[in-house]
Write a protein that holds these residues in place. Structure first.
Motif, short mmCIF file in Angstrom:
data_model
loop_
_atom_site.label_atom_id
_atom_site.label_comp_id
_atom_site.label_asym_id
_atom_site.label_seq_id
_atom_site.Cartn_x
_atom_site.Cartn_y
_atom_site.Cartn_z
N VAL A 117 0.86 -1.19 0.00
CA VAL A 117 0.00 0.00 0.00
C VAL A 117 0.89 1.24 0.00
N ILE A 118 0.50 2.22 -0.79
CA ILE A 118 1.10 3.54 -0.67
C ILE A 118 -0.02 4.45 -0.21
N ALA A 119 0.17 5.08 0.94
CA ALA A 119 -0.84 5.99 1.49
C ALA A 119 -0.37 7.42 1.26
N PHE A 120 -1.26 8.24 0.73
CA PHE A 120 -0.97 9.65 0.45
C PHE A 120 -1.79 10.52 1.39
N ARG A 121 -1.17 11.55 1.91
CA ARG A 121 -1.91 12.49 2.75
C ARG A 121 -2.94 13.22 1.91
N CYS A 122 -4.02 13.57 2.53
CA CYS A 122 -5.09 14.33 1.88
C CYS A 122 -4.97 15.79 2.26
N GLN A 123 -5.64 16.61 1.48
CA GLN A 123 -5.69 18.03 1.82
C GLN A 123 -7.11 18.54 1.68
N LYS A 124 -7.42 19.55 2.44
CA LYS A 124 -8.73 20.17 2.35
C LYS A 124 -8.78 21.01 1.09
N ALA A 125 -9.83 20.83 0.29
CA ALA A 125 -9.94 21.54 -0.98
C ALA A 125 -9.97 23.05 -0.79
N ALA A 126 -10.68 23.52 0.22
CA ALA A 126 -10.85 24.96 0.41
C ALA A 126 -9.57 25.66 0.86
N THR A 127 -8.76 24.98 1.69
CA THR A 127 -7.61 25.65 2.28
C THR A 127 -6.26 25.09 1.83
N GLY A 128 -6.26 23.88 1.29
CA GLY A 128 -5.00 23.23 0.93
C GLY A 128 -4.29 22.63 2.12
N GLN A 129 -4.88 22.72 3.31
CA GLN A 129 -4.28 22.19 4.53
C GLN A 129 -4.19 20.67 4.45
N LEU A 130 -2.99 20.12 4.73
CA LEU A 130 -2.81 18.68 4.75
C LEU A 130 -3.48 18.11 5.99
N VAL A 131 -4.14 16.98 5.83
CA VAL A 131 -4.79 16.30 6.94
C VAL A 131 -4.28 14.86 6.98
N GLY A 132 -4.53 14.19 8.08
CA GLY A 132 -4.07 12.81 8.24
C GLY A 132 -2.84 12.79 9.13
N ARG A 133 -2.50 11.60 9.57
CA ARG A 133 -1.38 11.46 10.49
C ARG A 133 -0.38 10.45 9.98
N ILE A 134 0.20 10.73 8.84
CA ILE A 134 1.29 9.89 8.35
C ILE A 134 2.51 10.77 8.21
N GLU A 135 3.67 10.15 8.27
CA GLU A 135 4.92 10.89 8.14
C GLU A 135 5.11 11.32 6.69
N GLY A 136 5.30 12.61 6.47
CA GLY A 136 5.55 13.10 5.13
C GLY A 136 4.29 13.15 4.28
N GLU A 137 4.50 13.30 2.97
CA GLU A 137 3.39 13.39 2.02
C GLU A 137 2.79 12.03 1.69
N ARG A 138 3.63 10.99 1.74
CA ARG A 138 3.19 9.64 1.44
C ARG A 138 4.03 8.65 2.22
N VAL A 139 3.48 7.48 2.42
CA VAL A 139 4.21 6.44 3.13
C VAL A 139 3.93 5.11 2.45
N LYS A 140 4.95 4.28 2.34
CA LYS A 140 4.82 2.96 1.72
C LYS A 140 4.70 1.93 2.83
N LEU A 141 3.67 1.13 2.76
CA LEU A 141 3.35 0.21 3.85
C LEU A 141 3.37 -1.23 3.39
N GLY A 142 3.85 -2.10 4.27
CA GLY A 142 3.78 -3.53 4.05
C GLY A 142 2.53 -4.10 4.68
N TYR A 143 2.35 -5.39 4.52
CA TYR A 143 1.16 -6.08 5.02
C TYR A 143 0.95 -5.87 6.51
N LYS A 144 1.99 -6.07 7.31
CA LYS A 144 1.86 -5.93 8.77
C LYS A 144 1.52 -4.50 9.16
N ASP A 145 2.07 -3.53 8.43
CA ASP A 145 1.76 -2.12 8.72
C ASP A 145 0.27 -1.85 8.56
N VAL A 146 -0.32 -2.38 7.52
CA VAL A 146 -1.73 -2.13 7.24
C VAL A 146 -2.61 -2.90 8.22
#
Length: 158
Positions: A117-146
């Motif tokens: 899995v590659i998880a990407f942070r989301c942003q609010k359309a109105a403000t561009g504010q990043l939401v979510g609690r992952i390190e950085g803009e994206r994180v690559k996850l293995g089976y155990k992580d998910v």
């Protein structure tokens, strides 16, 4: 028609009124080789009529007879997909125009079989504010992580 490389899976329940915005964001994608699998989770609104009005061969509509909740609907979408890549896009979300292209390039250039899995942070359309609690803009996850819910919590795009 070219076989799609990405299935965008959208579970929905009584949110037909939001689907035109989702579809608009998909039509604006720079990466065009995708299908949109809409899994209607037993809606009682006009979801089917709205999806039919889009009249595009890239759309696949699946109606579940009763509401089974979003994860069951996502699983139905996964079973219906025959593409190498899946993107889960909720019915109240939309994608920026380059989203599918970025996702495809990330997977194409990935040389790590432990990543599922590659998880990407989301942003609010109105403000561009990043939401979510992952390190950085994206994180690559293995089976155990998910499965163990490590690293990726909150709002993100998988």
């Amino acid at each position: 028609m070219v076989k799609p490389l990405i299935s965008v899976i959208t579970p929905t329940y009584n949110r037909g009124h939001l689907l035109p915005r989702v579809w608009q964001s998909l039509m604006q994608q720079t990466f065009k080789n995708f299908e949109w699998i809409v899994v209607d989770d037993g809606s009682t609104d006009n979801t089917q009529k709205i999806i039919s009005s889009f009249a595009d061969s890239r759309i696949r509509y699946i109606r579940l007879p009763e509401n089974r909740r979003p994860n069951a609907a996502r699983n139905e979408g996964v079973r219906a997909s025959h593409t190498p890549y899946l993107v889960f896009l909720d019915s109240d979300d939309e994608l920026v125009p380059e989203a599918l292209e970025v996702i495809y390039k990330e997977w194409r250039d990935l040389n790590d079989e432990t990543v599922g899995v590659i998880a990407f942070r989301c942003q609010k359309a109105a403000t561009g504010q990043l939401v979510g609690r992952i390190e950085g803009e994206r994180v690559k996850l293995g089976y155990k992580d998910v499965i163990c819910e490590r690293f990726a919590k909150g709002e993100f795009l998988m």
